[in-house]
Enzyme design. Structure first.
Site, PDB file in Angstrom:
ATOM      1  N   ASN A  74       0.827  -1.222   0.000  1.00 31.56           N
ATOM      2  CA  ASN A  74       0.000   0.000   0.000  1.00 31.56           C
ATOM      3  C   ASN A  74       0.863   1.274   0.000  1.00 31.56           C
ATOM      4  OD1 ASN A  74       0.944   0.242   2.597  1.00 31.56           O
ATOM      5  ND2 ASN A  74      -1.072   0.323   3.576  1.00 31.56           N
TER       6      ASN A  74
ATOM      7  N   SER B 295       8.094 -12.522  14.405  1.00 32.38           N
ATOM      8  CA  SER B 295       8.991 -11.612  15.122  1.00 32.38           C
ATOM      9  C   SER B 295       9.451 -12.199  16.439  1.00 32.38           C
ATOM     10  CB  SER B 295       8.261 -10.298  15.398  1.00 32.38           C
ATOM     11  OG  SER B 295       9.051  -9.482  16.245  1.00 32.38           O
TER      12      SER B 295
ATOM     13  N   TYR C 262       1.758  -5.483  19.162  1.00 36.50           N
ATOM     14  CA  TYR C 262       2.510  -5.994  18.011  1.00 36.50           C
ATOM     15  C   TYR C 262       2.896  -7.462  18.224  1.00 36.50           C
ATOM     16  CZ  TYR C 262       6.398  -6.457  14.696  1.00 36.50           C
ATOM     17  OH  TYR C 262       7.237  -6.886  13.705  1.00 36.50           O
TER      18      TYR C 262
ATOM     19  N   LYS D  48       1.592 -10.739  16.078  1.00 30.81           N
ATOM     20  CA  LYS D  48       2.499 -11.664  15.378  1.00 30.81           C
ATOM     21  C   LYS D  48       2.294 -13.097  15.883  1.00 30.81           C
ATOM     22  CE  LYS D  48       4.726  -9.090  12.417  1.00 30.81           C
ATOM     23  NZ  LYS D  48       4.675  -9.371  10.970  1.00 30.81           N
TER      24      LYS D  48
ATOM     25  N   ARG E 134      21.870  -7.004  20.992  1.00 28.56           N
ATOM     26  CA  ARG E 134      20.850  -7.549  20.099  1.00 28.56           C
ATOM     27  C   ARG E 134      21.506  -8.560  19.165  1.00 28.56           C
ATOM     28  NH1 ARG E 134      18.346  -5.197  23.290  1.00 28.56           N
ATOM     29  NH2 ARG E 134      16.577  -3.751  23.052  1.00 28.56           N
TER      30      ARG E 134
ATOM     31  N   ARG F 101      15.520   3.583  27.077  1.00 25.17           N
ATOM     32  CA  ARG F 101      14.194   3.704  26.471  1.00 25.17           C
ATOM     33  C   ARG F 101      13.206   2.820  27.216  1.00 25.17           C
ATOM     34  NH1 ARG F 101      13.921   2.490  20.098  1.00 25.17           N
ATOM     35  NH2 ARG F 101      13.890   0.326  20.838  1.00 25.17           N
TER      36      ARG F 101
HETATM   37  C1  UD1 Z   1      13.437  -5.003  17.520  1.00 23.57           C
HETATM   38  C2  UD1 Z   1      12.590  -4.830  16.275  1.00 23.57           C
HETATM   39  C3  UD1 Z   1      11.148  -4.950  16.598  1.00 23.57           C
HETATM   40  C4  UD1 Z   1      10.916  -6.275  17.297  1.00 23.57           C
HETATM   41  C5  UD1 Z   1      11.787  -6.385  18.528  1.00 23.57           C
HETATM   42  C6  UD1 Z   1      11.630  -7.747  19.127  1.00 23.57           C
HETATM   43  C7  UD1 Z   1      13.819  -3.444  14.727  1.00 23.57           C
HETATM   44  C8  UD1 Z   1      13.929  -2.095  14.095  1.00 23.57           C
HETATM   45  N1  UD1 Z   1      12.865  -3.560  15.683  1.00 23.57           N
HETATM   46  O1  UD1 Z   1      13.248  -3.934  18.410  1.00 23.57           O
HETATM   47  O2  UD1 Z   1      10.361  -4.908  15.422  1.00 23.57           O
HETATM   48  O3  UD1 Z   1       9.593  -6.388  17.674  1.00 23.57           O
HETATM   49  O4  UD1 Z   1      13.137  -6.224  18.149  1.00 23.57           O
HETATM   50  O5  UD1 Z   1      12.394  -7.911  20.278  1.00 23.57           O
HETATM   51  O6  UD1 Z   1      14.525  -4.379  14.379  1.00 23.57           O
HETATM   52  N2  UD1 Z   1      18.629   2.521  20.382  1.00 23.57           N
HETATM   53  C9  UD1 Z   1      19.506   3.543  20.700  1.00 23.57           C
HETATM   54  N3  UD1 Z   1      19.497   4.678  19.941  1.00 23.57           N
HETATM   55  C10 UD1 Z   1      18.655   4.844  18.879  1.00 23.57           C
HETATM   56  C11 UD1 Z   1      17.749   3.804  18.553  1.00 23.57           C
HETATM   57  C12 UD1 Z   1      17.759   2.654  19.329  1.00 23.57           C
HETATM   58  O7  UD1 Z   1      20.269   3.428  21.646  1.00 23.57           O
HETATM   59  O8  UD1 Z   1      18.700   5.905  18.234  1.00 23.57           O
HETATM   60  C13 UD1 Z   1      18.665   1.289  21.191  1.00 23.57           C
HETATM   61  C14 UD1 Z   1      17.336   0.881  21.767  1.00 23.57           C
HETATM   62  O9  UD1 Z   1      17.082   1.540  22.967  1.00 23.57           O
HETATM   63  C15 UD1 Z   1      17.550  -0.625  21.941  1.00 23.57           C
HETATM   64  C16 UD1 Z   1      18.478  -0.997  20.783  1.00 23.57           C
HETATM   65  O10 UD1 Z   1      19.050   0.222  20.334  1.00 23.57           O
HETATM   66  O11 UD1 Z   1      18.186  -0.903  23.154  1.00 23.57           O
HETATM   67  C17 UD1 Z   1      17.791  -1.662  19.633  1.00 23.57           C
HETATM   68  O12 UD1 Z   1      16.663  -0.880  19.280  1.00 23.57           O
HETATM   69  P1  UD1 Z   1      15.840  -1.102  17.934  1.00 23.57           P
HETATM   70  O13 UD1 Z   1      16.745  -1.120  16.770  1.00 23.57           O
HETATM   71  O14 UD1 Z   1      14.724  -0.114  17.951  1.00 23.57           O
HETATM   72  O15 UD1 Z   1      15.298  -2.583  18.037  1.00 23.57           O
HETATM   73  P2  UD1 Z   1      14.509  -3.369  19.219  1.00 23.57           P
HETATM   74  O16 UD1 Z   1      13.998  -2.466  20.244  1.00 23.57           O
HETATM   75  O17 UD1 Z   1      15.405  -4.477  19.633  1.00 23.57           O
END
Ligand code: UD1
Length: 307
Positions: free
Chosen positions: A32, A119, A143, A147, A211, A270
């Protein structure tokens, strides 16, 4: 084969579509364009690609375009966990009802198999690592519920009606075409974007959270295996790299890739974040023959070269 890729103009879907066309298959992209982009498809040679601008909530159109398809790669979703907390009805309609629409249409149209983008969010905040598919799921967001419920519908339909499906539980996918500009973007896309602008990134917390990052090409590999390996219908597989990387390690790797030291800012942690995540990919290895080939640092280098 003829494949329908829902969300095929998005980050992961467009890589699946591109790979399928390159391998000589016919592909229908169903998107979409709420998050997907035409530019994501611009590298795909014309003839074998059909692009349908439509929504998975539109069940009749979905079914119409599924006629004659062998496989459906169901990637369409609203992918943000925080957005699902704010807008649960909308994400329910897209993420769960959308999957049911795919399933009902696939059954009626005699599609041979559905490969579903699940997920790691289904695991919730239980700290036990690595995550195994045999663990009890305990999602903590709409979410994650959507899933998980999608998976259960797929598995139940396989038992009730023999509709073949495979669920891939994606961990933290990264690579070219992941949009860095939304507040919900994956951390790697944000880090690379900031590095290339010469801006300092912000790490939420001390940066020692970790991660399991998996490069998008390895996710494509898992999808193709899930579509073609016999005897795996009804199964669920973790799709990660099988290793974990802290954000501080990521920043150091990215510094090596761009050739200068990156010094991040640190903000408060966060809300709702889990500390660590890691996939056990043993089941995907054994049953699908999945093997992640791209290290995080190699993937970062490819991403930087691409942007
Ligand atoms: C990810 C998935 C999400 C899924 C989840 C399952 C992605 C984008 N998201 O979320 O769809 O449901 O795993 O566990 O893959 N961070 C920073 N600075 C930033 C952005 C993020 O420090 O600017 C940190 C976050 O606080 C977190 C980590 O990076 O600790 C990873 O964040 P993010 O990439 O958003 O992924 P998840 O939260 O693991």
């Amino acid at each position: 084969m003829i494949a329908l890729v829902t969300g095929g103009a998005g980050f992961i879907g467009s890589h699946i579509a591109e790979h399928l066309v390159a391998a000589g298959h016919r592909v229908r992209v169903f998107d979409n364009f709420s998050a997907g982009k035409r530019a994501n498809l611009s590298g795909i040679a014309g003839g074998q690609l059909e692009v349908i601008e439509a929504d998975v909530r539109d069940a009749p159109r979905l079914e119409y375009h599924m006629a004659g398809c062998d496989v459906v790669f169901h990637q369409a979703a609203v992918v943000s966990v925080p957005y699902s907390v704010e807008h649960p009805q909308e994400t329910h309609d897209v993420n769960l009802q959308g999957t049911m629409n795919v399933l009902f249409a696939a059954k009626r149209q005699g599609v041979k198999r559905i490969v579903f983008a699940g997920s790691a969010a289904v695991y919730g905040e239980d700290p036990e690592l690595p995550k195994r598919e045999t663990m009890r799921e305990s999602p903590i967001s709409p979410y994650g519920v959507e899933k998980l419920a999608s998976e259960l519908y797929l598995r139940t339909y396989e038992k009730l009606h023999g509709v073949e499906s495979v669920t891939l539980r994606y961990f933290n996918v990264f690579g070219p075409r992941q949009d860095p500009r939304s507040p919900y973007s994956g951390v790697i896309s944000i880090l690379v974007d900031r590095a290339l602008r010469n801006e300092a990134p912000t790490l939420f917390g001390d940066g020692n959270q970790s991660r399991d990052f998996v490069f998008v090409r390895d996710v494509v590999q898992a999808n193709l295996l899930a579509a073609t390996v016999p005897g795996v219908s009804g199964r669920v597989y973790n799709v990660g790299g099988g290793r974990r990387t802290t954000l501080n390690e990521l920043v150091a790797m990215l510094g090596r890739v761009v050739g200068r030291t990156i010094t991040p800012h640190h903000g408060p942690p966060r809300a709702g974040d889990i500390r660590d995540s890691l996939a056990d990919i043993g089941r995907a290895r054994t049953e699908l023959g999945y093997e992640p080939r791209v290290t995080v640092e190699e993937g970062l280098a490819e991403l930087v070269a691409h942007v």
